[in-house]
Design an enzyme around this catalytic site. Structure first.
Site, PDB file in Angstrom:
ATOM      1  N   CYS A 125       0.826  -1.119  -0.176  1.00 16.57           N
ATOM      2  CA  CYS A 125      -0.186   0.101   0.082  1.00 16.57           C
ATOM      3  C   CYS A 125       0.866   1.306  -0.109  1.00 16.57           C
ATOM      4  CB  CYS A 125      -0.904  -0.005   1.280  1.00 16.57           C
ATOM      5  SG  CYS A 125      -0.037  -0.096   2.838  1.00 16.57           S
ATOM      6  N   LYS A 198      -6.448  -9.018  11.056  1.00 18.82           N
ATOM      7  CA  LYS A 198      -6.312  -7.362  10.754  1.00 18.82           C
ATOM      8  C   LYS A 198      -7.568  -6.831  10.249  1.00 18.82           C
ATOM      9  CE  LYS A 198      -3.572  -3.934   8.186  1.00 18.82           C
ATOM     10  NZ  LYS A 198      -2.445  -3.665   7.123  1.00 18.82           N
ATOM     11  N   ARG A 208      -1.626   6.011   8.256  1.00 20.92           N
ATOM     12  CA  ARG A 208      -1.928   6.355   6.732  1.00 20.92           C
ATOM     13  C   ARG A 208      -1.119   7.824   6.421  1.00 20.92           C
ATOM     14  NH1 ARG A 208      -7.812   3.579   5.848  1.00 20.92           N
ATOM     15  NH2 ARG A 208      -6.972   1.655   6.315  1.00 20.92           N
ATOM     16  N   LYS A 251      -4.504  -7.108  15.181  1.00 23.69           N
ATOM     17  CA  LYS A 251      -4.333  -5.641  14.744  1.00 23.69           C
ATOM     18  C   LYS A 251      -5.819  -5.078  14.701  1.00 23.69           C
ATOM     19  CE  LYS A 251      -2.098  -2.381  11.620  1.00 23.69           C
ATOM     20  NZ  LYS A 251      -1.049  -1.900  10.731  1.00 23.69           N
TER      21      LYS A 251
END
Length: 328
Positions: A125, A198, A208, A251
């Site tokens: 990502c 997750k 992010r 997570k």
């Protein structure tokens, strides 16, 4: 007082600090912590604080050693690298480039501190121009094609010297694909720390910002887990164990302590809690406003993760937590 009352005297074991320590069930130690580090390929002499994560920084490679020196001096045994590349593209080629930012950071770290355990976050990502964790076809992430690129990334990180590969993309089959690729490349000794559980969580927002990895369209709900689901986590964990995972990560941590305990009850392999960016930032914001005692809240929260079953904790609080533990 009525002398006929008959009740348990639990307070006897809480009477002094020494007694409380003697009967304490859960302990935090410096060796419990894994510290995340963000490295950027853009520019030099960069130590740039992340606006939404006070006291957490992006480092250029020429400033990385000062962070490593502090980590080692504090006795933190392990770090996890996240990379911010200079250029992003549709297939995230910077993730598996042998001269990629994380690969360079790994080599630099292992040259200076060969005994420091380096964990490589294995995802795409941060490297894709669309911000998703795989290859996009027809507006969605193509699970099986993405596995090829994820496996290539894992091998390149192992070649650079990573001690542990930590795939975080939540593609079905990602563990077995990486295990096979590592074995075929001669890295059968390298363990996999799978982000097995997750969730598609709102607590990831500050990360992010740090990793510059927000998706450019849509969201990650088709591959990360629904926060409402508990039993599904056990299926995810079971699949990853069968595929060869050596560690499991849950997570986020604090909103999912029930899930952490469920996974602990199901398996005996090492279990890792990821104390994520949103959890960190909320505590920091409240502390900066004088609303909470930061030290007390952080240590209580980290202890809760250990009590729920975590063997290790990935946390941005690691450096502060160790300093506070030394004071006690």
């Amino acid at each position: 007082m009525n002398s006929n009352l008959n009740f348990d005297r639990h307070r006897r074991l809480r009477r002094t600090s020494v007694l409380r320590t003697m009967v304490r069930e859960t302990f935090l130690r410096p060796t419990d912590f894994i510290y995340p580090i963000f490295v950027t390929e853009e520019g030099s002499n960069i130590k740039s604080e992340i606006k939404s994560m006070p006291n957490v920084y992006q480092y250029s490679l020429d400033r990385l050693d000062e962070e490593l020196d502090e980590v080692v001096a504090l006795g933190i045994p392990s770090i996890m690298f996240f990379g911010i590349p200079k250029v992003k593209d549709a297939v995230g080629s910077g993730a598996y480039d042998e001269q990629g930012i994380v690969q360079k950071a790994i080599r630099q770290t292992k040259q200076k501190y060969p005994d420091l355990v380096v964990i490589a976050d294995t995802c795409m990502c941060e490297y894709t121009d669309h911000g998703h964790c795989g290859i996009i076809h027809n507006g969605d992430v193509d699970n099986d094609e993405s596995l090829t690129y994820i496996a290539k990334t894992a091998v390149s990180q192992a070649e650079a010297g990573a001690d542990i590969i930590a795939p975080s993309n939540m593609m079905d089959g990602f563990v077995i694909s990486i295990r096979q690729a590592l074995d075929e490349a001669g890295f059968s000794q390298i363990p996999i720390m799978s982000y097995a559980v997750k969730y598609a969580s709102s607590y990831f927002g500050p990360f992010r910002d740090a990793a510059e990895s927000a998706p450019k369209f849509g969201n990650r709900k088709t591959y990360q887990m629904d926060p409402a689901n508990r039993r599904e986590a056990l299926r995810e964990a079971e699949s990853d164990i069968k595929e060869g995972a050596d560690f499991l990560i849950v997570k986020p941590a604090l909103p999912y302590l029930d899930v952490l305990r469920d996974v602990r009850n199901q398996t005996n392999i090492p279990l890792v809690a990821y104390n994520v960016s949103g959890e960190y930032s909320m505590v920091k914001a409240a502390a900066l406003n004088g609303w909470i005692d930061e030290k007390a809240v952080v240590l209580e929260s980290l202890t809760a993760m250990k009590r729920a079953g975590a063997d290790m904790i990935i946390t941005y609080h690691a450096k502060d937590a160790i300093r506070w533990l030394r004071e006690e």
